[in-house]
Write a protein that holds these residues in place. Structure first.
Motif, short mmCIF file in Angstrom:
data_model
loop_
_atom_site.label_atom_id
_atom_site.label_comp_id
_atom_site.label_asym_id
_atom_site.label_seq_id
_atom_site.Cartn_x
_atom_site.Cartn_y
_atom_site.Cartn_z
N ASP A 193 0.23 -11.34 4.53
CA ASP A 193 0.29 -9.90 3.83
C ASP A 193 0.09 -10.52 1.86
OD1 ASP A 193 0.12 -8.09 2.49
OD2 ASP A 193 1.67 -6.90 3.95
N GLU B 45 2.84 -6.53 -2.71
CA GLU B 45 4.53 -7.37 -2.83
C GLU B 45 5.36 -6.90 -1.52
OE1 GLU B 45 5.86 -8.50 -5.62
OE2 GLU B 45 3.70 -9.00 -6.07
N ALA B 46 6.24 -7.45 -1.57
CA ALA B 46 7.33 -6.76 -0.54
C ALA B 46 8.18 -5.31 -0.34
CB ALA B 46 8.59 -7.53 -0.95
N TRP B 47 7.15 -4.61 -1.54
CA TRP B 47 7.55 -3.09 -1.16
C TRP B 47 6.18 -2.38 -0.67
CZ3 TRP B 47 3.98 0.24 -3.27
CH2 TRP B 47 3.46 -0.52 -4.29
N HIS C 185 4.67 -4.11 1.33
CA HIS C 185 4.35 -4.45 3.04
C HIS C 185 5.75 -3.53 3.93
CE1 HIS C 185 4.40 -7.36 6.63
NE2 HIS C 185 5.06 -7.34 6.44
N GLU C 186 6.41 -3.27 3.24
CA GLU C 186 7.48 -2.28 3.78
C GLU C 186 6.59 -1.33 4.02
OE1 GLU C 186 10.29 -2.58 5.19
OE2 GLU C 186 10.15 -5.71 4.67
N ARG D 190 2.54 -2.48 7.09
CA ARG D 190 1.73 -3.03 7.78
C ARG D 190 1.30 -3.87 9.11
NH1 ARG D 190 7.47 -3.52 9.48
NH2 ARG D 190 7.71 -3.59 7.49
N GLN E 219 2.89 -12.37 7.89
CA GLN E 219 3.83 -12.38 7.10
C GLN E 219 3.78 -11.31 6.27
OE1 GLN E 219 3.48 -17.34 8.44
NE2 GLN E 219 4.69 -16.86 6.15
N ASN E 220 4.85 -11.73 5.17
CA ASN E 220 4.77 -11.52 3.71
C ASN E 220 4.62 -12.19 3.22
OD1 ASN E 220 6.35 -9.06 1.42
ND2 ASN E 220 4.59 -9.63 1.62
N PRO F 111 3.85 -12.71 -1.29
CA PRO F 111 3.05 -12.02 -1.98
C PRO F 111 2.12 -13.28 -3.35
CG PRO F 111 5.75 -11.26 -2.17
CD PRO F 111 5.53 -12.56 -0.87
N SER G 190 4.51 -15.62 -5.17
CA SER G 190 4.46 -16.84 -4.14
C SER G 190 4.20 -17.48 -3.92
CB SER G 190 5.96 -15.47 -3.22
OG SER G 190 6.39 -14.74 -4.71
#
Length: 99
Positions: free
Chosen positions: A23, A26-28, A30-31, A34, A39-40, A42, A45
């Motif tokens: 995925d 961004e982490a937010w 994904h939260e 999902r 796996q997240n 971004p 990254s």
């Protein structure tokens, strides 16, 4: 490698397959929701995480984002880095949620 539809991914998961899914949202994001097993990492990254993904270079890797744009960039980047079997989830997480 051709992209994958949400229908095909759902079918494979229901059959017990556990494909590698990254995925690139961004982490937010994904939260908030999902795909099981994803796996997240971004999109911005990915370069620093390449070493962690090295063992996946010749395996199927499915990338997704919200609608497909960032995943298209991720697929192109990973392919340039020598990954041989990267597939974009058509329509992204939005399509996956719809079934």
């Amino acid at each position: 490698m051709p992209d994958i539809t949400s229908t095909e991914l759902h079918q494979r998961q229901q059959a017990g397959e556990t494909p590698t899914i990254i995925d690139v949202r961004e982490a937010w994001e994904h939260e908030e929701g999902r795909i099981p097993g994803a796996q997240n990492i971004p999109l911005n990254s990915l370069p620093e995480k390449l070493d962690d993904l090295d063992e996946l270079k010749d395996q199927e890797v499915i990338v997704h984002c919200k609608g497909g744009t960032r995943a298209t960039s991720a697929k192109a980047y990973l392919t340039q880095q020598g990954f041989t079997n990267v597939r974009n989830l058509e329509g992204g997480f939005q399509a996956y949620q719809q079934g």
